[in-house]
Design a protein around this motif. Structure first.
Motif, PDB file in Angstrom:
ATOM      1  N   ASP A  82       0.827  -1.199   0.000  1.00 51.96           N
ATOM      2  CA  ASP A  82       0.000   0.000   0.000  1.00 51.96           C
ATOM      3  C   ASP A  82       0.867   1.257   0.000  1.00 51.96           C
ATOM      4  OD1 ASP A  82       1.096  -0.422   2.408  1.00 51.96           O
ATOM      5  OD2 ASP A  82      -0.696   0.103   3.587  1.00 51.96           O
ATOM      6  N   ALA A  83       1.962   1.193  -0.761  1.00 50.19           N
ATOM      7  CA  ALA A  83       2.877   2.339  -0.785  1.00 50.19           C
ATOM      8  C   ALA A  83       2.143   3.574  -1.270  1.00 50.19           C
ATOM      9  CB  ALA A  83       4.050   2.032  -1.705  1.00 50.19           C
ATOM     10  N   SER A  84       2.541   4.691  -0.727  1.00 49.14           N
ATOM     11  CA  SER A  84       1.887   5.942  -1.116  1.00 49.14           C
ATOM     12  C   SER A  84       2.342   6.328  -2.524  1.00 49.14           C
ATOM     13  CB  SER A  84       2.239   7.026  -0.115  1.00 49.14           C
ATOM     14  OG  SER A  84       3.636   7.090  -0.012  1.00 49.14           O
ATOM     15  N   LYS A  85       1.692   7.289  -3.066  1.00 49.83           N
ATOM     16  CA  LYS A  85       1.956   7.714  -4.431  1.00 49.83           C
ATOM     17  C   LYS A  85       3.396   8.206  -4.559  1.00 49.83           C
ATOM     18  CE  LYS A  85      -0.613  10.248  -7.859  1.00 49.83           C
ATOM     19  NZ  LYS A  85      -1.334  11.491  -8.065  1.00 49.83           N
ATOM     20  N   ALA A  86       3.991   7.946  -5.713  1.00 46.66           N
ATOM     21  CA  ALA A  86       5.372   8.405  -5.913  1.00 46.66           C
ATOM     22  C   ALA A  86       5.450   9.926  -5.840  1.00 46.66           C
ATOM     23  CB  ALA A  86       5.865   7.928  -7.268  1.00 46.66           C
ATOM     24  N   ASN A  87       6.523  10.367  -5.255  1.00 43.73           N
ATOM     25  CA  ASN A  87       6.698  11.804  -5.090  1.00 43.73           C
ATOM     26  C   ASN A  87       7.752  12.278  -6.079  1.00 43.73           C
ATOM     27  OD1 ASN A  87       6.822  14.379  -4.092  1.00 43.73           O
ATOM     28  ND2 ASN A  87       8.201  13.815  -2.385  1.00 43.73           N
ATOM     29  N   TYR A  88       7.331  13.026  -7.085  1.00 38.33           N
ATOM     30  CA  TYR A  88       8.291  13.467  -8.101  1.00 38.33           C
ATOM     31  C   TYR A  88       9.053  14.691  -7.612  1.00 38.33           C
ATOM     32  CZ  TYR A  88       6.228  10.159 -11.234  1.00 38.33           C
ATOM     33  OH  TYR A  88       5.806   8.992 -11.796  1.00 38.33           O
ATOM     34  N   THR A  89      10.335  14.691  -7.929  1.00 37.78           N
ATOM     35  CA  THR A  89      11.141  15.823  -7.458  1.00 37.78           C
ATOM     36  C   THR A  89      12.127  16.204  -8.560  1.00 37.78           C
ATOM     37  OG1 THR A  89      12.937  16.405  -5.990  1.00 37.78           O
ATOM     38  CG2 THR A  89      12.535  14.064  -6.258  1.00 37.78           C
ATOM     39  N   HIS A  90      12.520  17.440  -8.562  1.00 33.74           N
ATOM     40  CA  HIS A  90      13.510  17.882  -9.554  1.00 33.74           C
ATOM     41  C   HIS A  90      14.930  17.724  -9.033  1.00 33.74           C
ATOM     42  CE1 HIS A  90      10.855  19.194 -12.675  1.00 33.74           C
ATOM     43  NE2 HIS A  90      10.076  19.752 -11.769  1.00 33.74           N
ATOM     44  N   GLY A  91      15.058  17.046  -7.931  1.00 34.06           N
ATOM     45  CA  GLY A  91      16.396  16.781  -7.416  1.00 34.06           C
ATOM     46  C   GLY A  91      16.847  17.813  -6.409  1.00 34.06           C
ATOM     47  N   SER A  92      18.039  17.551  -5.883  1.00 38.06           N
ATOM     48  CA  SER A  92      18.575  18.429  -4.856  1.00 38.06           C
ATOM     49  C   SER A  92      20.012  18.767  -5.226  1.00 38.06           C
ATOM     50  CB  SER A  92      18.536  17.699  -3.507  1.00 38.06           C
ATOM     51  OG  SER A  92      19.518  18.236  -2.661  1.00 38.06           O
ATOM     52  N   HIS A  93      20.286  20.043  -5.345  1.00 32.13           N
ATOM     53  CA  HIS A  93      21.653  20.463  -5.698  1.00 32.13           C
ATOM     54  C   HIS A  93      22.659  20.038  -4.638  1.00 32.13           C
ATOM     55  CE1 HIS A  93      20.881  22.416  -9.392  1.00 32.13           C
ATOM     56  NE2 HIS A  93      19.978  23.243  -8.885  1.00 32.13           N
ATOM     57  N   ILE A  98      27.191  16.605  -3.247  1.00 29.77           N
ATOM     58  CA  ILE A  98      27.843  15.649  -2.340  1.00 29.77           C
ATOM     59  C   ILE A  98      28.249  14.393  -3.095  1.00 29.77           C
ATOM     60  CG2 ILE A  98      27.436  14.127  -0.354  1.00 29.77           C
ATOM     61  CD1 ILE A  98      25.718  16.399   0.843  1.00 29.77           C
ATOM     62  N   TRP A  99      27.315  13.852  -3.907  1.00 26.16           N
ATOM     63  CA  TRP A  99      27.687  12.591  -4.551  1.00 26.16           C
ATOM     64  C   TRP A  99      28.596  12.785  -5.761  1.00 26.16           C
ATOM     65  CZ3 TRP A  99      21.872  11.990  -5.036  1.00 26.16           C
ATOM     66  CH2 TRP A  99      21.401  12.344  -6.304  1.00 26.16           C
ATOM     67  N   THR A 100      28.833  14.021  -6.145  1.00 30.30           N
ATOM     68  CA  THR A 100      29.881  14.260  -7.140  1.00 30.30           C
ATOM     69  C   THR A 100      31.217  14.479  -6.439  1.00 30.30           C
ATOM     70  OG1 THR A 100      28.227  15.323  -8.520  1.00 30.30           O
ATOM     71  CG2 THR A 100      30.521  15.671  -9.130  1.00 30.30           C
ATOM     72  N   ALA A 101      31.153  15.221  -5.313  1.00 28.18           N
ATOM     73  CA  ALA A 101      32.405  15.586  -4.636  1.00 28.18           C
ATOM     74  C   ALA A 101      33.079  14.370  -4.006  1.00 28.18           C
ATOM     75  CB  ALA A 101      32.123  16.643  -3.564  1.00 28.18           C
ATOM     76  N   ILE A 102      32.281  13.462  -3.426  1.00 25.81           N
ATOM     77  CA  ILE A 102      32.910  12.320  -2.729  1.00 25.81           C
ATOM     78  C   ILE A 102      33.689  11.433  -3.712  1.00 25.81           C
ATOM     79  CG2 ILE A 102      32.423  10.202  -1.432  1.00 25.81           C
ATOM     80  CD1 ILE A 102      30.256  11.748   0.068  1.00 25.81           C
TER      81      ILE A 102
END
Ligand code: CU
Length: 264
Positions: A82-93, A98-102
């Protein structure tokens, strides 16, 4: 009932995913015991190469186990029927930074940590009797053999007294052997696993290579560059001898050369 089935499905998927890092790590831990790990090292710089390999293996291993752990957590956490509706996002800078720098920092760390070993093995030849201009020997790769040439007494490679050997390379132990690596036709790669030495032989190039074997013995030489139908045949041996044995071998080869084929 269907809820139970769904629960069992989630657990099964999660267990399968968690088995990947567990079996992966287990295999790495047991590999030396199962003799699936590196062959013994007999060269003076082999430990440094192995050290780099282990550093990178640890980095990749920790990342692998960590991401698999997150994956399993997310399977369990977000796979409810019964997962809730997907939450669309434009991402997080911030997250993207962080995942580029590491990874970038990790790559910079790898680059700096290998620099001294790389320059020691590939760029700066060691101080010793042999140099790029005055090498111990020349090694040629060609379809499909390895040929080694030892200079005459005047350290000349073009004289009539040059000793040539196919597939079998003889060198003295505890000596910094500098040699020139060449190819007569296509790309080959001079690979002696127990020396931790691998170097491409490139047509038209004259590449100085060095190693120092610290134990006498006979070691496999293979071609590590697919070079044609007979690539598999480019398997030679490097025989590391005590200095006096090597001198005797070379002397014997010279005598055979001067004997002009006669036995006496
Ligand atoms: Cu080959």
């Amino acid at each position: 009932m269907s809820q139970l089935k769904h629960f069992l499905f989630r657990i099964t998927v999660a267990v399968l995913f968690v088995l990947v890092p567990i079996l992966g790590v287990y295999t790495f831990v047991k590999a030396p015991e199962w003799r699936l790990w590196f062959p013994e090292n007999v060269s003076s710089y082999g430990d440094e190469i192995d050290g780099l390999f282990h550093t990178i293996t640890w980095m990749v291993g920790i990342t692998f186990v960590g991401t698999e752990g997150v994956l399993v957590y997310l399977i369990l956490r977000f796979s409810k029927k019964d997962a809730s509706k997907a939450n669309y996002t434009h991402g997080s800078h911030v997250l993207e930074l962080i995942w580029t720098a590491i990874p970038a920092l990790l790559l910079v760390f790898v680059a700096f940590s290998q620099m001294s070993v790389w320059s020691k093995i590939k760029i700066n030849l060691p101080d010793g009797e042999y140099t790029a201009e005055n090498p111990f020997m020349e090694v040629y790769g060609s379809q499909f053999d390895w040929r080694v040439r030892y200079p005459d007494a005047d350290k000349n490679f073009s004289g009539a007294d040059v000793i040539e050997s196919a597939f079998d390379i003889y060198v003295p132990v505890d000596t910094k052997i500098v040699f020139r690596l060449k190819s007569r036709d296509v790309l080959h790669s001079f690979f002696v696993p127990k020396f931790r030495l691998k170097q491409d032989a490139v047509p038209g190039m004259n590449i100085p290579v060095w190693f120092e074997a610290e134990e006498t013995g006979t070691y496999d030489l293979i071609c590590a560059e697919l070079c044609g139908w007979g690539h598999y045949k480019m398997a030679g041996k490097v025989h590391v001898l005590a200095q006096d044995e090597f001198d005797a071998w070379l002397e014997g080869r010279r005598e055979a050369l001067y004997s002009n084929g006669s036995e006496d």
